[in-house]
Design an enzyme around this catalytic site. Structure first.
Site, PDB file in Angstrom:
ATOM      1  N   SER A 191       0.842  -1.198   0.000  1.00  0.00           N
ATOM      2  CA  SER A 191       0.000   0.000   0.000  1.00  0.00           C
ATOM      3  C   SER A 191       0.880   1.252   0.000  1.00  0.00           C
ATOM      4  O   SER A 191       1.679   1.440  -0.903  1.00  0.00           O
ATOM      5  CB  SER A 191      -0.963  -0.033   1.198  1.00  0.00           C
ATOM      6  OG  SER A 191      -1.955   0.958   1.082  1.00  0.00           O
ATOM      7  N   HIS A 291      -7.023  -5.532  -2.195  1.00  0.00           N
ATOM      8  CA  HIS A 291      -5.877  -4.721  -1.761  1.00  0.00           C
ATOM      9  C   HIS A 291      -5.384  -5.184  -0.393  1.00  0.00           C
ATOM     10  O   HIS A 291      -4.175  -5.408  -0.198  1.00  0.00           O
ATOM     11  CB  HIS A 291      -6.299  -3.257  -1.711  1.00  0.00           C
ATOM     12  CG  HIS A 291      -5.241  -2.336  -1.184  1.00  0.00           C
ATOM     13  ND1 HIS A 291      -4.118  -2.006  -1.910  1.00  0.00           N
ATOM     14  CD2 HIS A 291      -5.132  -1.677   0.002  1.00  0.00           C
ATOM     15  CE1 HIS A 291      -3.363  -1.179  -1.199  1.00  0.00           C
ATOM     16  NE2 HIS A 291      -3.948  -0.969  -0.043  1.00  0.00           N
TER      17      HIS A 291
END
Length: 320
Positions: A191, A291
Site C-alpha cells: 500500500s 488490496h
C-alpha cells in the site's frame, strides 16, 4: 384509548422498526464493502519473536525520527543456519508490526530449507498493527511543492527523510556484526509501503538491490510514479530487481483495488516495456485478491523469493 388511535401508534412503531432495520442492514453492507479496504486495527498479541522459533532468533531495537515525532520498533530475525560464504540475504519489511504478526514457524522452516534471509521488520512503538499517521508520512514522497494531506487528512511527503534514516542510521545499526550479502539486500512494502518501495527504486539510493512493491496506492498524487518509471535510464537500474504485485486489476472491475484501472494498465504496460529493454522487472498479479489481502499474500512470496535468489538472476550485466 380508541382503536383508530391504537392503529396509528402501531403503524408509526412498525415504520420506525422497519427504518431502524434498514439502517442496520445498510451499515452492515457498508462494513462488508469496506472490510478489505480498511485494515484491522485490533491490538496485536505475541508474535513469533516472543513465542520463539526453532529456525530463527530475534532481537528488538528502537529508533526515533530526527524530528522526534515518530518512534520505531525494529525486529531483527537472524537464521540459526550458518550464512553462506557471501553472507546472508536480508529483507527489510515495512509496517513491521503487522508483518511480524504474519510470520509463522512453518514459513520460517520453509525459508531455512534454502538460503534463509535475515528478516528486519521496521514497525512503530505501538501495540496496533499499523501507526496510520506515522506511515502516511514516512512512506510517501513529496511529489508536489505543496504536499496536501491524503483523503483521511494525514500528512504526507516524508519519504526522503525516512529513507535517509534507513541509510544512515537504521540499516548500519541492525546489520552491525552480521555477515550480509549486500547484493541481496531487499525491501518489501504494501500500500503506502509499496509506494515507498517504488519511490526508492526510482531514487538515486543504492542501498537496496531487490524491491518488492505490493499493491502500491497509486491514486491521487502518486500515479505520477508510473510516469517516472517510464522515464528511467535503463543503464542506471540494470543492477536492481523490481517485483510489483497487484491484486484486483481487472479493467472495469476496480471494486477493491487502491489504484484506478487506467493507472494499473499503464503500470503493467510500462513494466512490459522495461522488461523488453532488458531490465529485471516482474509483474505478479493475483486478480482474486483484494488490496488488503495482498499484504498477507505478498509477504511470504517476497521472503521465499529472496531466499531462493541466485547471483545470476539478481544481477543483470550493465552496459559498458
Amino acid at each position: 384509548m380508541s382503536k383508530v388511535y391504537m392503529s396509528k401508534v402501531l403503524y408509526r412503531w412498525r415504520n420506525r422498526r422497519i427504518a431502524s432495520q434498514l439502517v442496520a442492514l445498510f451499515l452492515t453492507l457498508l462494513c462488508a464493502v469496506n472490510s478489505d479496504a480498511r485494515p484491522n486495527m485490533t491490538p496485536l498479541g505475541p508474535n513469533i519473536a516472543e513465542k520463539g522459533s526453532a529456525y530463527y532468533h530475534f532481537s528488538v531495537s528502537t529508533f526515533d525520527s530526527v524530528d522526534g515525532r515518530r518512534h520505531y520498533k525494529v525486529w531483527t530475525g537472524v537464521p540459526d543456519k550458518r550464512p553462506p560464504p557471501s553472507g546472508y540475504p536480508v529483507l527489510y519489511l515495512l509496517d513491521g508490526n503487522a508483518a511480524m504478526d504474519k510470520l509463522s514457524e512453518p514459513l520460517l522452516k520453509q525459508l531455512s530449507a534454502s538460503t534463509p534471509p535475515v528478516i528486519v521488520a521496521i514497525g512503530y512503538q505501538t501495540a496496533l498493527p499499523f501507526d496510520v499517521i506515522a506511515r502516511a508520512y514516512d512512506y510517501t514522497p513529496p511529489v508536489t511543492k505543496m504536499q496536501s494531506p491524503d483523503l483521511h487528512g494525514r500528512e504526507n511527503g516524508g519519504a526522503r527523510l525516512f529513507r535517509d534514516l534507513l541509510e544512515k542510521t537504521l540499516v548500519p545499526a541492525v546489520e552491525k556484526g552480521l555477515k550480509i550479502d549486500s547484493a541481496k539486500r531487499g525491501i518489501w512494502g504494501h500500500s503506502y509501503g509499496g509506494v515507498f518501495v517504488l519511490d526508492t527504486y526510482l531514487s538515486s539510493s543504492s542501498l537496496f538491490n531487490l524491491y518488492y512493491s505490493a499493491s502500491p496506492s497509486l491514486n491521487q498524487n502518486y500515479a505520477v510514479l508510473v510516469d517516472r518509471l517510464g522515464e528511467i535510464n535503463s543503464a542506471e537500474r540494470c543492477d536492481k530487481q523490481m517485483y510489483l504485485y497487484e491484486g484486483d486489476d481487472t479493467p472495469g472491475k476496480n471494486i477493491r483495488s487502491e489504484t484506478a484501472p487506467d493507472v494499473l494498465l499503464k503500470l503493467h504496460s510500462t513494466l512490459e516495456t522495461l522488461h523488453s529493454q532488458g531490465l529485471p522487472v516482474s509483474y505478479w498479479s493475483d486478480p482474486a485478491l483484494s488490496h488488503g489481502q495482498m499484504f498477507t499474500a505478498s509477504l511470504p512470496r517476497a521472503l521465499l523469493n529472496i531466499a531462493m535468489q541466485q547471483p545470476s538472476n539478481i544481477m543483470t550485466p550493465c552496459p559498458k
